[in-house]
Design an enzyme around this catalytic site. Structure first.
Site, PDB file in Angstrom:
ATOM      1  N   ASP A   1       0.779  -1.241   0.000  1.00  0.00           N
ATOM      2  CA  ASP A   1       0.000   0.000   0.000  1.00  0.00           C
ATOM      3  C   ASP A   1       0.808   1.286   0.000  1.00  0.00           C
ATOM      4  OD1 ASP A   1      -2.334  -1.384  -0.197  1.00  0.00           O
ATOM      5  OD2 ASP A   1      -2.788  -1.365   1.935  1.00  0.00           O
TER       6      ASP A   1
ATOM      7  N   TYR B   1     -10.240  -1.076   1.149  1.00  0.00           N
ATOM      8  CA  TYR B   1     -10.031  -1.290   2.582  1.00  0.00           C
ATOM      9  C   TYR B   1      -9.850   0.019   3.333  1.00  0.00           C
ATOM     10  CZ  TYR B   1      -9.991  -6.164   3.939  1.00  0.00           C
ATOM     11  OH  TYR B   1     -10.386  -7.422   4.298  1.00  0.00           O
TER      12      TYR B   1
END
Length: 742
Positions: free
Chosen positions: A362, A450
């Site tokens: 990420d 998410y």
């Protein structure tokens, strides 16, 4: 004379504490994120350098030179400590700036250190450890590149219009009003360094589109800087592979491809929305419990410097990675120089090509910039202090993220400690207890589907908890029967794919100074003759301590037994009872490795081999990952394994603990529409281990002690107002510890 000496000592202690606090406050701005004015000054300075030929980041062409990211460049630790520990001048502020040079014969990515701020006038190239080069193809995707991908998808969807329309019950990619398709792109983008090939899956563009795959995926090669030269290399539809869109369409028209017909949903019964449905017994005309501060805040904030109940620290939110805390002190004594989020990954498995390829790293999506507005009463209590954050990523001017960080004090509704001392005759000798309140530093990162909630919690007994809670939408792909080996069917044609979340933190502990050592503590059974009954034996546990002298010895692999206690201590400093002052790390994690050692993408996340690795501090080993790892994990610019490969001595040295936490997530039907936070929170505690002479929370005046009086009535001893306040209760505290049969 004795009284005079004691008064002088008290004055010295008070002066020292005030000076320590002053120096901590003085040094905190060294760690503050770049200001809007600094960002604008940096852009102006760099755009004024003719040979760089910089243009706007949002220029339509990919053949351009532009600023990708700018963020604070941290000072060297020894320079920062001169300001923090001696009150000396702070080192000049500098920025780390990433520039993508696409408008040249050999495109490249170059990082610069720019300063001094706020008025920059110099820059120098920043290199990675080992002078590793950054492949141009490893750069993150920008808005402009996404625009060109959209254009290509429009062409693809036009070719397959009939197929997509019939499959989805009337959805299309263009000219679609409220029945549109969208896409999610998968990373890493290829199978080897230098590639830029992305699997893209189409979804219905409805609320919660992440869990609306339609069974159509394409592999796009977009390596060339001329989008007209981009190509489609593969297509996947309903479990079949095709070499082109044309081949798929032709076989579809000839009836050689099994046609899909997805069920239709209207807005009222859309399973991916958060609109309440089902029966609830909870009254809707009254609110649930809320936090209150009867007399206001008990913490103070001055820009990025926070003080609370003996704690003080500075914080920042690094644009590429996220939340970080610096110069963490308790009662003026530094415990950690830095505790910082480094990386978050989610590695998936599945049956479709997109699912097989999904290995999200990420920081490669500038995780720190996805800190969006927090909702009062949901993300943070209404009483919280909300702070705006500013980022400069893939933009031409700073971006303000309103109320993206919050700070608040809360009660845990659990005593920090308590004891009821029974007299075993229906009464008690005393009751003593202390409520548990903590200060919370919180932000979130929403990296597409998410949502990560990042917390630092500061307890009154010298304990720090570092925690991440996962929520948001699962990453779902199109259901196939074989997909059940890799996840769970959560709706018609929807597979929730299994995945593992791993989070990496840097914990630079300074226990009463920089010279620390590291040991592990386990238990061993001992068997010896009972000294008071020689015909018998005693079997019991005995402490077994292992001092770890080198980095390799202190790198603990997943899959092997992990020590019961991991203890960092100062060999030269002891508490009142003769024990070396220390802190230990206590894990709350269910993590495991995600790939075999050395297997392709695993090379880029070599930190994921270790729940804990301890290294000597090096300014050149500042981070364990980089923004480029997502799109080139095979030859990463930052390789954590290099940090321990030289196997340096770690006895009585400046030590850094690298901590990996995480959990396996096998999606289930209750993940619809969102994954819930209970059971999906992991992290670690920093706990004092003989650092103090006794529990430092004894200093708290919130303690309550009750003893029975001579007249049989309870005598309450407390150091805070008897009545809390009308927002909580107008009744004074009352306690009667007797008990009897009925």
């Amino acid at each position: 004379m004795k009284v005079l000496c004691m008064l002088q000592l008290a004055c010295l202690v008070g002066f020292s504490a005030a000076r320590t606090r002053e120096w901590a406050h003085h040094g905190a701005p060294m760690f503050a994120d770049l200001t809007v004015q600094e960002m604008k000054a940096i852009r102006s300075y760099l755009h004024g350098i003719p040979e760089m030929k910089l243009t706007d980041a949002r220029s339509e062409t990919l053949k351009r030179n532009s600023i990708l990211l700018m963020e604070l460049h941290l000072p060297k630790k020894h320079e920062a400590l001169r300001a923090l520990d001696r009150g000396q001048a702070k080192p000049p502020r500098q920025a780390r700036v990433i520039i993508q040079f696409g408008n040249q014969t050999t495109p490249n990515i170059t990082e610069y250190i720019v300063g001094p701020l706020p008025s920059p006038r110099s820059h120098e190239v920043r290199t990675f450890k080992g002078k590793k080069l950054v492949q141009f193809e490893s750069r993150p995707i920008t808005i402009v590149e996404y625009d060109h991908i959209e254009n290509l998808l429009n062409k693809i969807a036009a070719q397959a219009y009939k197929l997509l329309f019939e499959t989805t019950g009337g959805f299309s990619y263009a000219n679609c009003s409220n029945r549109c398709l969208t896409f999610s792109d998968i990373a890493p983008r290829g199978l080897a360094p230098g590639e830029r090939r992305t699997w893209i899956m189409l979804q219905k563009f409805v609320e919660g589109y992440f869990i609306h795959p339609i069974g159509f995926e394409v592999l796009v090669n977009h390596q060339d800087l001329d989008p007209e030269k981009w190509t489609v290399e593969k297509v996947w539809y309903n479990s079949m592979y095709f070499d082109s869109v044309e081949e798929l369409v032709e076989k579809y028209e000839l009836g050689e491809v099994e046609k899909l017909k997805l069920p239709e949903h209207n807005d009222e019964d859309l399973y991916s929305t958060c609109i309440p449905r089902g029966h609830s017994n909870t009254p809707t005309d009254i609110h649930g419990p809320k936090l209150v501060e009867p007399q206001g805040h008990r913490y103070s904030i001055d820009r990025n410097f926070v003080e609370y109940a003996g704690w003080s620290f500075a914080y920042r939110v690094r644009s590429s990675a996220g939340l970080q805390v610096f110069d963490l002190r308790f009662n003026g004594e530094r415990i950690a120089y830095e505790i910082s989020l480094q990386e978050a990954i989610a590695f998936y498995a599945g049956d479709t090509p997109a699912a097989m390829q999904t290995k999200y790293i990420d920081a490669g999506w500038a995780m720190g910039t996805s800190t969006y507005e927090l909702a009062p009463g949901i993300d943070c209590p209404e009483i919280a202090t909300f702070v705006d954050l500013y980022h400069y990523f893939d933009t031409d001017k700073p971006t303000r993220h309103k109320n993206a960080l919050c700070i608040f004090e809360m009660t845990t509704a659990m005593p920090l400690r308590r004891h009821f001392d029974s007299n075993f005759q229906g009464g008690y000798n005393f009751f003593g207890g202390l409520e548990n309140t903590v200060l919370v530093l919180r932000t979130t990162s929403t990296v597409y589907n998410y949502d990560y909630i990042w917390d630092f919690l500061f307890y009154p007994n010298g304990v720090v908890e570092v925690k991440v809670s996962a929520t948001g939408y699962i990453h779902a792909t199109f259901f196939t029967p074989n997909g059940l080996n890799y996840g769970t069917k959560v709706y018609d044609y929807v597979l929730g794919n299994l995945h593992t979340h791993l989070i990496h933190y840097k914990v630079d502990l300074d226990i009463v100074g920089r010279d620390n050592s590291f040991e592990t503590i386990d238990l061993k059974y001992v068997n010896f003759t009972n000294p008071w009954s020689p015909n018998n034996f005693i079997v019991q546990s005995k402490l077994h301590r292992t001092e770890h002298k080198t980095e390799r010895s202190a790198a603990f692999r997943f899959g092997k037994k992990f020590p019961r206690y991991v203890h960092f201590y100062n060999p030269s400093e002891k508490n009142k009872w003769g024990h070396q002052k220390g802190y230990r790390i206590q894990f709350n994690s269910h993590a495991h490795s995600v790939l075999p050692k050395g297997w392709r993408e695993e090379v880029g996340i070599s930190w994921s081999r270790y729940p804990l690795a301890v290294t000597r501090h090096r300014d050149s080993e500042a981070t364990s990952s980089s923004i480029f790892t997502q799109n080139d994990p095979w030859e990463p610019a930052v390789s954590f394994e290099d940090y321990i490969r030289n196997n340096e001595d770690i006895v009585n040295q400046d030590l850094v603990a690298w901590v990996t936490v995480g959990f396996l997530h096998v999606p289930h039907s209750e993940d619809i529409p969102n994954t819930a936070t209970p059971g999906n929170a992991v992290g670690f505690f920093l706990r004092p281990f003989n650092f103090f002479n006794e529990d430092p929370s004894l200093a708290s005046k919130s303690t309550v002690i009750v003893r029975p009086g001579q007249d049989g009535k309870p005598k309450v001893q407390r150091w805070t107002p008897e009545v809390v306040g009308h927002c909580v209760t107008d009744k004074p505290f009352f306690y009667n510890g007797t008990y009897a049969g009925v």
